[in-house]
Design a protein around this motif. Structure first.
Motif, mmCIF file in Angstrom:
data_model
loop_
_atom_site.group_PDB
_atom_site.id
_atom_site.type_symbol
_atom_site.label_atom_id
_atom_site.label_comp_id
_atom_site.label_asym_id
_atom_site.label_seq_id
_atom_site.Cartn_x
_atom_site.Cartn_y
_atom_site.Cartn_z
ATOM 1 N N ALA A 29 0.808 -1.269 0.093
ATOM 2 C CA ALA A 29 0.096 0.175 0.012
ATOM 3 C C ALA A 29 0.905 1.151 0.119
ATOM 4 C CB ALA A 29 -0.785 0.175 1.374
ATOM 5 N N ASP A 34 -1.785 5.744 -3.828
ATOM 6 C CA ASP A 34 -2.816 5.268 -4.156
ATOM 7 C C ASP A 34 -4.025 5.895 -3.609
ATOM 8 O OD1 ASP A 34 -1.402 3.238 -5.332
ATOM 9 O OD2 ASP A 34 -1.189 1.999 -3.592
ATOM 10 N N GLU A 39 -8.309 1.554 -3.852
ATOM 11 C CA GLU A 39 -6.952 1.652 -2.964
ATOM 12 C C GLU A 39 -7.183 1.975 -1.483
ATOM 13 O OE1 GLU A 39 -7.363 2.732 -5.757
ATOM 14 O OE2 GLU A 39 -6.091 1.760 -7.301
ATOM 15 N N TYR A 42 -8.660 -0.783 0.303
ATOM 16 C CA TYR A 42 -7.785 -1.827 0.828
ATOM 17 C C TYR A 42 -6.850 -1.302 1.945
ATOM 18 C CZ TYR A 42 -3.685 -4.757 0.237
ATOM 19 O OH TYR A 42 -2.573 -5.575 0.800
ATOM 20 N N GLN A 43 -6.611 0.214 1.988
ATOM 21 C CA GLN A 43 -5.817 0.520 3.233
ATOM 22 C C GLN A 43 -6.639 0.469 4.311
ATOM 23 O OE1 GLN A 43 -4.711 4.467 1.825
ATOM 24 N NE2 GLN A 43 -4.054 3.744 0.004
#
Length: 493
Positions: A29, A34, A39, A42-43
């Motif tokens: 990451a 991102d 993104e 996902y973080q």
């Protein structure tokens, strides 16, 4: 001043964000590049996973501590929790005091020396740095207080308030003791340093030595009035620290931050290769020394190896921390836990701590490894591998063995165990660590079938079997540890 404080606070937050970005690279990451919806999702997922994992891990630790309380009894666990509440700030006071005497607590990195040292007053730097460190101390103190609450079986709010207050007070006292060194004239600096060192070491050692006696008075101090008194005293200490920080000489602060700036630039190397990081820091300290090295007269014959070990400890004082970590904490804790028969979960936690502590090679065998790496000299030494590892490691072994015996005796008496089995097991574990270091000789590798046995592998496997044997009782653990020592000695002959 308010503008500078805001600027410094934002700069510190940006540094923390940069560190977080670097660490998140391992998870794939990039919080700067991102920025899309997927993104960011996902973080967020990574953050949730990390938080949940940490929470579950801490819940397991609390469960282990509660099991320990049931194993040793309510009275002993309450006394142990009160003792730890005194030992923790005493140890923190010693660590912060010695660190502040060796390097000023006003910390500057390389870019800070170039850009901030000329335009920002020292008290402004101190306020922002203290606020950041205080937040970390409060968080660690709250977690430590929750452990003590689980160990003592008392009210969690009280323990989670007392522990951070004790640590913060120790931090402020250490700052009051060491900050005058940064503001006095060079002629008076040595006197101030000696006086501060005597004060910090005397108080820290005194509290640690009297912690067992003072533990009986700790429950009486768990009142709102006592907490208010501690907060008021901390306020006076904070005022004194702010006053002394404003008198700091920035030229001295910049010069005294040379080593810290070097360490800060290499801080992430410690996560990848701890040995290389320690060696780089040692070389920086050696280059900073301005005094000529004293000529050392080695002994003859076998005394030459012992002299080499003593000289290594004299020239590397930082090695004492690793030796005392094993001699005061890890080995006595393992011996007491094995004799106490606390169960698989607690032993597994100790075994994991040992495994993490061995990410870098043991300091006990460092002199032996240095002799083995010197190929021009190694073949000319008229000593076998067993004799070489023993004589090279003898000074470090003595410095580890003495505190091991003392701490094991006191811990065994406190818990109500038989002292001889615990002391014998602790000594056998120390010998096991030294003998395992002998497996790191590249000229004479030891193979078990087609697999080479290293010092790390030998130590981990031997400790694993000793831990398994301890489930059967103290005597099998002692026998297994002694048998592991004999087998390692035979492999090194």
């Amino acid at each position: 001043m308010a503008g500078n404080l805001g600027l410094l606070a934002r700069l510190r937050l940006r540094h923390l964000r940069s560190d977080a970005r670097f660490l998140l690279f391992a998870a794939g990451a990039d919080i700067d590049e991102d920025r899309g919806f997927l993104e960011r999702t996902y973080q967020l997922y990574l953050i949730i996973i990390i938080v949940v994992s940490l929470a579950l891990s801490w819940a397991q630790v609390i469960d282990i501590v509660e099991g320990l309380r049931e194993a040793i009894g309510a009275g002993a666990s309450s006394w142990l929790a009160c003792t730890l509440l005194i030992l923790a700030p005493a140890g923190a006071l010693l660590a912060w005091g010695i660190s502040g005497l060796s390097e000023t607590p006003l910390r500057l990195t390389g870019p800070d020396m170039v850009w901030l040292a000329r335009v920002v007053r020292p008290e402004e730097l101190f306020v922002v740095q203290l606020a950041g460190s205080a937040a970390g101390i409060v968080a660690v103190g709250a977690l430590f207080g929750s452990l003590l609450a689980a160990l003592a079986g008392g009210p969690w709010a009280t323990w989670m308030t007392a522990a951070p207050l004790a640590l913060l007070t120790a931090r402020l006292f250490a700052l009051d003791a060491v900050l005058p060194r940064s503001g006095v004239e060079p002629r008076a600096r040595r006197v101030i340093t000696v006086f501060a060192g005597i004060t910090v070491i005397g108080l820290g050692v005194g509290l640690a030595a009297a912690s067992g006696f003072l533990a009986a008075f700790v429950p009486r101090l768990f009142t709102p009035y006592a907490f208010c008194v501690v907060i008021i005293a901390s306020g006076f200490l904070l005022t004194g620290a702010l006053n002394w920080s404003g008198k700091a000489n920035m030229a001295f602060v910049v010069d005294d931050n040379e080593l810290y700036a070097a360490r800060s630039s290499m801080r992430f190397l410690a996560l990848v290769d701890g040995g290389a990081y320690k060696e780089a820091c040692r070389r920086r300290r050696a280059r900073r020394g301005k005094q000529a090295r004293r000529t050392w007269r080695f002994g003859r014959g076998r005394l030459a190896l012992v002299s080499h070990g003593v000289l290594s400890l004299v020239r590397r004082p930082s090695a004492l921390l690793d030796l005392l970590t094993w001699g005061v904490l890890l080995v006595p804790a393992g011996a007491v836990l094995m004799v106490c028969d606390v169960g698989v979960g607690v032993l597994l936690s100790w075994f994991i701590c040992v495994g993490f502590s061995m990410r870098t090679p043991l300091e006990l065998g460092r002199v032996f490894r240095e002799d083995c790496r010197n190929r021009l000299v190694r073949g000319l030494l008229p000593f076998g591998r067993l004799e070489l590892v023993f004589l090279d490691s003898l000074p470090a072994l003595v410095l580890t063995l003495v505190p091991t015996v003392v701490v094991t005796v006191f811990a065994s008496l406190a818990v109500g165990l038989d002292v001889p089995p615990a002391v014998l097991l602790a000594c056998a574990l120390d010998a096991l660590l030294v003998l395992s270091s002998g497996l790191d000789d590249p000229a004479s590798p030891v193979y078990l079938g087609s697999v080479q046995v290293t010092g790390y592998a030998g130590t981990v496997v031997a400790l694993f079997f000793v831990g398994l044997a301890s489930l059967l009782g103290p005597l099998p653990a002692v026998v297994c540890a002694l048998l592991a020592d004999v087998l390692l000695a035979a492999a090194l002959r």
